[in-house]
Motif scaffolding. Structure first.
Motif, short mmCIF file in Angstrom:
data_model
loop_
_atom_site.label_atom_id
_atom_site.label_comp_id
_atom_site.label_asym_id
_atom_site.label_seq_id
_atom_site.Cartn_x
_atom_site.Cartn_y
_atom_site.Cartn_z
N THR A 1 17.57 33.75 6.42
CA THR A 1 17.83 34.28 7.49
C THR A 1 17.88 33.10 8.70
O THR A 1 18.86 33.14 9.76
N ALA A 2 17.00 32.17 8.44
CA ALA A 2 17.01 30.78 9.26
C ALA A 2 18.48 30.31 9.39
O ALA A 2 18.92 29.93 10.43
N SER A 3 18.85 30.02 8.05
CA SER A 3 20.41 29.18 7.81
C SER A 3 21.40 30.41 8.67
O SER A 3 22.36 30.06 9.19
N ALA A 4 21.25 31.79 8.32
CA ALA A 4 22.36 32.61 8.92
C ALA A 4 22.35 32.46 10.36
O ALA A 4 23.65 32.48 10.81
N ILE A 5 21.17 32.53 11.06
CA ILE A 5 21.09 32.81 12.49
C ILE A 5 21.75 31.54 12.99
O ILE A 5 22.53 31.57 14.09
N LEU A 6 21.33 30.38 12.52
CA LEU A 6 21.67 28.95 13.09
C LEU A 6 23.11 28.64 13.01
O LEU A 6 23.96 28.23 13.57
N ASN A 7 23.96 29.12 11.37
CA ASN A 7 25.11 29.07 11.14
C ASN A 7 25.96 30.00 12.31
O ASN A 7 27.02 29.63 12.58
N ILE A 8 25.34 31.22 12.71
CA ILE A 8 26.00 32.09 13.81
C ILE A 8 26.16 31.20 14.96
O ILE A 8 27.35 31.50 15.65
N PHE A 9 25.14 30.66 15.48
CA PHE A 9 24.99 29.85 16.73
C PHE A 9 26.09 28.72 16.76
O PHE A 9 26.64 28.39 17.94
N GLN A 10 26.12 28.08 15.66
CA GLN A 10 27.10 26.98 15.40
C GLN A 10 28.70 27.26 15.16
O GLN A 10 29.25 26.41 14.87
N HIS A 11 28.91 28.56 14.79
CA HIS A 11 30.05 28.90 14.35
C HIS A 11 31.15 28.46 15.52
O HIS A 11 30.71 28.58 16.84
N ARG A 12 32.22 28.33 15.23
CA ARG A 12 33.35 27.59 16.37
C ARG A 12 33.72 28.62 16.99
O ARG A 12 34.32 28.64 18.44
N ASP A 13 33.81 30.26 16.75
CA ASP A 13 34.11 31.21 17.58
C ASP A 13 32.75 31.84 18.49
O ASP A 13 32.83 32.72 18.97
N THR A 14 31.72 31.16 18.17
CA THR A 14 30.55 31.70 18.92
C THR A 14 30.62 31.63 20.40
O THR A 14 31.40 30.82 21.19
N PRO A 15 29.94 32.78 21.16
CA PRO A 15 29.88 32.29 22.62
C PRO A 15 29.35 30.98 23.04
O PRO A 15 28.44 30.32 22.35
N LYS A 16 29.80 30.80 24.47
CA LYS A 16 29.19 29.33 24.96
C LYS A 16 27.70 29.58 25.30
O LYS A 16 27.08 28.74 25.56
N HIS A 17 27.33 30.81 25.74
CA HIS A 17 26.08 30.99 26.38
C HIS A 17 25.52 32.02 25.47
O HIS A 17 25.77 33.22 25.64
#
Length: 668
Positions: free
Chosen positions: A516-532
């Motif tokens: 879960t930790a890796s999944a949520i951090l990868n989501i935050f760092q994804h290139r298409d993630t929101p800026k805020h």
């Protein structure tokens, strides 16, 4: 004591509500609990525009009606408007009912069933459709008999103050919250005060809720809810009725290390609710003053020992103050669109904490029934308003079956389906969008050890979240537990997990599970993630704010620009609950000393390539970074969805702004 029969004629037309749920230009959603099936007339008064009048019949496409008892029905209004409402404008509304049991067949508006529903200067309640969300109220953990004051009452006072201030017109446009977000523990099914339990049991009879039977009950457990009520409800001794695990079982050893402890792990489960009717009545008593007005005056049961009699007296005093504030709470909920998501106490303490807990709880018929009942009650009272169309299509027929035949085989079949339901999470199309995570039923079970805490979000749910985030510039993300928590407390939780005692410290935090930790951090760092990302959390019974920057290995070593979005972890907890002051002071100081930027311990325990910048709540003693006070959180946002001000308005009327402390930033 007054009998249920003599109280029937006094049941008010509206027992709870109206609670405003979703407000869109072309769609409005309201929830109510009423005495009988009713037709609804909703009048809308947009300024400088014709009045809109909508008459709805029960069981129609836009008015769902659930009958729960002889004198309890639920109405869910999901109205689609042909003429859109103006945005950023206060629109008055009048909601009138024609109850089926009224011989006169007359329309009754709030003046007949809630004279105190309007704010000063208004003849009707009002709503507002936001253009962009500029202010959000949020909080969690509202325990009626906690000795601290009620943060929802403080929220109501704040709204009233905005409406009556000399510069009200400007302040309303800029600071009146567009949303109220309740991020868990709206009720405490597993921790009920003695006088509250008496009130609940009385209401189940007064409202004519169907009796719930128990097949093959535990030794000492009455065979029905009615028998349980008539024998005194086992006040302060319900933990003796709840199932216990065989001390020789492997699951028992893993969970409790050989101590004789019930499946339900709350330390305060002595008045745990059991029947579906009890749980439905709990909601009526925490959201509205109406049902309290038909209750008799309860006295201390003679069967209680001295210790329990003292507790009863203390709880009675606390509940008296709680009830006095309910008029303001009802008024607040009638005006602000309210989003709700569950946490453990809405069902039971430690709900789905680990695979071992699940194996123990769901294998026992009574514990399975209690959990299922709580989830049905949640769906009717909270979940429905989050996704009105989806919940109605998927679950309305299940709700009807459970309400009509509690304790039957059909009821058990409903519980089987409810326990497997995976659509409690939701997205509201605000700007920025509000995304609420289901961190309780969509968990990632540990593959290493059954007693290790489960991840708060499984892979499929994380994938769904990533889909919702695509194309967004900013997001309001609701996670009951903070994604980025207080490090000292998480280290303590990890220690107890390693020694096989996760239940002793509620070891539920995002970074506890590697997947879960890796999944949520990868989501935050994804290139298409929101800026805020503004993360709204609760759960922990204290409030704090972190600015979080995620970095890759190179930037973390060299303090280069952060990788990924700007993240604000904002925790507001509790609305009516808090820690002992001395204990939180020790933990706060210990966290600052052990994990300061220059602390060797902090360098030795670095985890995820993050830079954490704490914020200090203004006005707290001794440099504390954790605020231990009941209240409500307020976040004000700019046009890009970034916070311009983060506040905690405490129940005593004080306002604490969280100030960024750049000098205390640490790499983690």
């Amino acid at each position: 004591m007054q009998t249920a029969t003599s109280a029937e004629s006094q049941v008010p037309a509206v027992l709870a509500g109206p609670i405003l749920r979703k407000t869109l230009p072309d769609r409005l959603c309201f929830w109510l609990a009423v005495r009988a099936p009713a037709s609804v007339r909703l009048e809308l008064f947009p300024p400088d525009a014709p009045v809109q009048t909508h008459e709805l019949e029960p069981h129609s496409q836009e008015l769902a009606c659930l009958k729960a008892g002889e004198q309890l029905c639920y109405l869910m209004i999901d109205l689609h408007l042909e003429t859109a409402l103006p945005k950023e404008t206060l629109v008055g509304y009048r909601l009138s009912l024609k109850l089926s049991d009224d011989p006169a067949g007359a329309w009754q508006d709030h003046e007949a069933w809630a004279e105190d529903l309007c704010y000063p200067g208004w003849d009707t309640p009002f709503l507002r459709v936001p253009d962009k969300v500029s202010s959000v109220m949020h909080g969690s953990c509202r325990k009626p008999h906690s000795r601290c004051s009620d943060g929802l009452v403080a929220a109501d006072r704040l709204v009233a103050g905005l409406l009556t201030s000399p510069d009200a017109a400007d302040r309303i446009a800029n600071t009146l919250p567009e949303l109220l977000v309740l991020s868990g523990d709206q009720v405490y099914v597993d921790d009920v005060a003695g006088p509250m339990l008496q009130a609940i049991m009385f209401l189940t009879g007064a409202l004519g809720l169907p009796d719930e039977t128990f097949d093959g009950p535990e030794e000492g457990l009455p065979n029905s809810g009615t028998q349980l009520r008539e024998t005194g409800g086992c006040l302060y001794h319900r933990d003796r009725l709840l199932p216990r695990i065989d001390q020789k079982s492997t699951v028992f050893d893993v969970l409790f290390g050989g101590t004789n402890k019930p499946v339900f792990t709350s330390a305060h489960a002595r008045n745990h609710l059991i029947t579906l009717g009890e749980m439905l009545c709990m909601y009526l008593l925490v959201w509205s003053p109406a049902a309290w007005r038909i209750l008799p005056g309860f006295t201390v049961p003679e069967s209680l020992d001295d210790k329990d009699r003292d507790m009863y007296a203390r709880e009675q005093d606390t509940l008296r103050d709680f009830v006095e504030g309910l008029s303001g709470v009802r008024r607040l909920l009638a005006h602000l669109p309210t989003a709700m998501i569950f946490d453990d106490h809405d069902v039971t303490d430690d709900w789905n904490l680990s695979l071992a807990w699940e194996d123990a709880a769901y294998a026992h018929p009574l514990s399975r029934r209690v959990i299922g009942n709580a989830l049905i009650a949640y769906g009717i009272n909270q979940g429905w308003g989050n996704r009105p169309a989806r919940i109605r299509e998927d679950l309305e027929h299940l709700f009807e079956t459970a309400l009509a035949q509690p304790g039957s085989g059909a009821h058990e079949a409903v519980i089987d389906q409810i326990l497997g339901y995976e659509k409690w999470d939701f997205v509201w199309p605000t700007d920025p969008p509000l995304i609420a995570l289901d961190t309780r039923t969509r968990r990632w079970r540990s593959e290493r050890n059954a007693h290790y805490p489960s991840g708060l979000l499984d892979w499929e749910a994380a994938t769904d979240l990533q889909t919702h985030l695509k194309g967004q510039d900013a997001v309001l993300l609701v996670s009951a537990a903070p994604i980025f928590g207080v490090k000292l407390i998480e280290v303590v939780q990890k220690f107890f997990t390693l020694i096989g005692k996760p239940l002793m410290v509620d070891a539920e935090y995002w970074m506890a599970h590697p997947g879960t930790a890796s999944a949520i951090l990868n989501i935050f760092q994804h290139r298409d993630t929101p800026k805020h990302f503004v993360i709204l959390s609760g759960d922990v019974h204290y409030s704090f704010v972190y600015d979080v920057e995620l970095r890759n290995g190179h930037s973390a070593r060299h303090r280069t620009a952060p990788v990924g979005p700007k993240i604000w972890q904002i925790c507001s907890s509790g609305i009516k609950n808090k820690w002992p002051d001395r204990l939180i002071a020790v933990l706060d100081r210990g966290n600052r000393l052990a994990f300061s930027p220059r602390s060797p311990l902090n360098w030795l325990t670095k985890r995820r390539g993050m830079r954490i910048i704490p914020r200090k709540p203004h006005g707290t003693p001794g440099g504390r970074r954790i605020l231990n006070a009941s209240g409500i959180g307020v976040v004000e946002l700019d046009n890009q969805g970034a916070p311009t001000q983060i506040l905690q308005v405490t129940a005593d009327g004080k306002s604490h702004a969280f100030e960024r402390r750049e000098a205390e930033a640490r790499l983690d």
